[in-house]
Design a protein around this motif. Structure first.
Motif, PDB file in Angstrom:
ATOM      1  N   THR A  33      37.874  19.697  56.810  1.00  0.00           N
ATOM      2  CA  THR A  33      38.614  18.457  56.561  1.00  0.00           C
ATOM      3  C   THR A  33      40.065  18.513  57.020  1.00  0.00           C
ATOM      4  OG1 THR A  33      39.262  19.150  54.326  1.00  0.00           O
ATOM      5  CG2 THR A  33      37.176  17.983  54.553  1.00  0.00           C
ATOM      6  N   SER A  34      40.489  19.624  57.572  1.00  0.00           N
ATOM      7  CA  SER A  34      41.895  19.776  57.942  1.00  0.00           C
ATOM      8  C   SER A  34      42.170  19.341  59.375  1.00  0.00           C
ATOM      9  CB  SER A  34      42.341  21.232  57.756  1.00  0.00           C
ATOM     10  OG  SER A  34      41.568  22.102  58.576  1.00  0.00           O
ATOM     11  N   SER A  35      41.475  18.304  59.849  1.00  0.00           N
ATOM     12  CA  SER A  35      41.722  17.814  61.199  1.00  0.00           C
ATOM     13  C   SER A  35      43.002  16.994  61.287  1.00  0.00           C
ATOM     14  CB  SER A  35      40.536  16.968  61.682  1.00  0.00           C
ATOM     15  OG  SER A  35      40.291  15.904  60.778  1.00  0.00           O
ATOM     16  N   SER A  36      43.538  16.581  60.141  1.00  0.00           N
ATOM     17  CA  SER A  36      44.820  15.870  60.102  1.00  0.00           C
ATOM     18  C   SER A  36      45.506  16.178  58.778  1.00  0.00           C
ATOM     19  CB  SER A  36      44.626  14.354  60.258  1.00  0.00           C
ATOM     20  OG  SER A  36      44.024  13.803  59.100  1.00  0.00           O
ATOM     21  N   ALA A  37      46.799  15.939  58.729  1.00  0.00           N
ATOM     22  CA  ALA A  37      47.570  16.245  57.518  1.00  0.00           C
ATOM     23  C   ALA A  37      47.122  15.391  56.337  1.00  0.00           C
ATOM     24  CB  ALA A  37      49.064  16.035  57.794  1.00  0.00           C
ATOM     25  N   ILE A  38      46.837  14.108  56.566  1.00  0.00           N
ATOM     26  CA  ILE A  38      46.445  13.209  55.479  1.00  0.00           C
ATOM     27  C   ILE A  38      45.074  13.576  54.937  1.00  0.00           C
ATOM     28  CG2 ILE A  38      45.765  10.833  54.987  1.00  0.00           C
ATOM     29  CD1 ILE A  38      48.751  11.315  54.838  1.00  0.00           C
ATOM     30  N   ASN A  39      44.143  13.914  55.814  1.00  0.00           N
ATOM     31  CA  ASN A  39      42.818  14.332  55.339  1.00  0.00           C
ATOM     32  C   ASN A  39      42.935  15.572  54.452  1.00  0.00           C
ATOM     33  OD1 ASN A  39      41.859  12.281  56.895  1.00  0.00           O
ATOM     34  ND2 ASN A  39      40.781  13.562  58.373  1.00  0.00           N
TER      35      ASN A  39
END
Length: 235
Positions: A33-39
């Motif tokens: 889930t760490s593909s983006s900071a918000i995710n």
């Protein structure tokens, strides 16, 4: 089990025994889930809520649970907390719920949740157990958000894109276009990029810890050097 200090609980949860960088627990959601900071931030905050609920509940009922059935009881408590958090996210943040998908209910299988319940919450009073859950969850959130931000920056050239899924329309103003006209780097947002990014974070933490130990070891040597002349006989 002796009661640790507040400083010790916070330092262990956030740094010294960080779930993602030291214990290496919960790697499946961490990497997926760490593909983006918000995710990463969204899943991290969900984990914080689960740890708070489970640690507090297990600490409150610890005297009434027989040791033979403690693990099944802990799992039921964790599953109940995860279900409550998932329903809350689904109701209040439906877009985030869609993005995170199956990884919200999979918090049940996160070893750090059951590990803290067994190793800490079942032996401490509720307030201390709640603080430990908060510190552990925030440490996990810090790694998720940092890794997600690193991958997003290298992969897309942005930071905190799609923040509106958590903060509404006002969140769109949080998006930072760090690299303009950036074509992206696909490897960073693919699964191999998650492994490479996590490895870099672990290496960075180990380097900082090693330098801190070296500075700590150098202080007594310097003090001894300054004190040595005073030990000489006065002519």
């Amino acid at each position: 089990m002796s009661t640790p200090s507040v400083r010790e609980i916070l330092s262990n949860g956030l740094w010294h025994n960080n779930t993602g960088l030291v214990a290496l627990l919960g790697l499946c959601p961490l990497l997926a889930t760490s593909s983006s900071a918000i995710n990463g931030f969204g899943l991290g905050m969900a984990t914080v809520l689960v740890l708070l609920l489970t640690n507090t509940t297990i600490s409150a009922i610890r005297q009434y649970v027989q040791s033979e059935v403690r693990i099944p009881v802990y799992i039921v408590v964790i599953a109940s907390a995860v279900t409550a958090v998932e329903l809350l996210i689904h109701a209040l943040l439906p877009e985030l719920h869609k993005v995170l998908g199956i990884f919200i209910p999979l918090i049940v299988t996160n070893c750090c949740v059951l590990g803290r319940a067994e190793a800490f919450a079942s032996k401490q009073r509720p307030a201390i157990a709640a603080l430990d859950g908060l510190a552990t969850g925030l440490g996990f959130t810090l790694v998720l958000t940092t890794l997600g931000g690193l991958r997003e920056l290298i992969g897309h050239g942005t930071l905190f894109a799609n923040a509106n899924i958590m903060f509404g329309e006002a969140g769109r103003a949080l998006t930072l276009h760090v690299l303009e006209d950036y074509r992206g780097f696909l490897l960073a947002i693919l699964p191999p990029g998650a492994f490479i990014g996590l490895g870099l974070l672990i290496a960075g933490k180990n380097l900082l810890d090693a330098r801190a130990r070296q500075r700590g070891a150098a202080v007594p040597v310097v003090q001894a050097t300054h004190c040595a002349p005073s030990a000489l006989p006065t002519p």
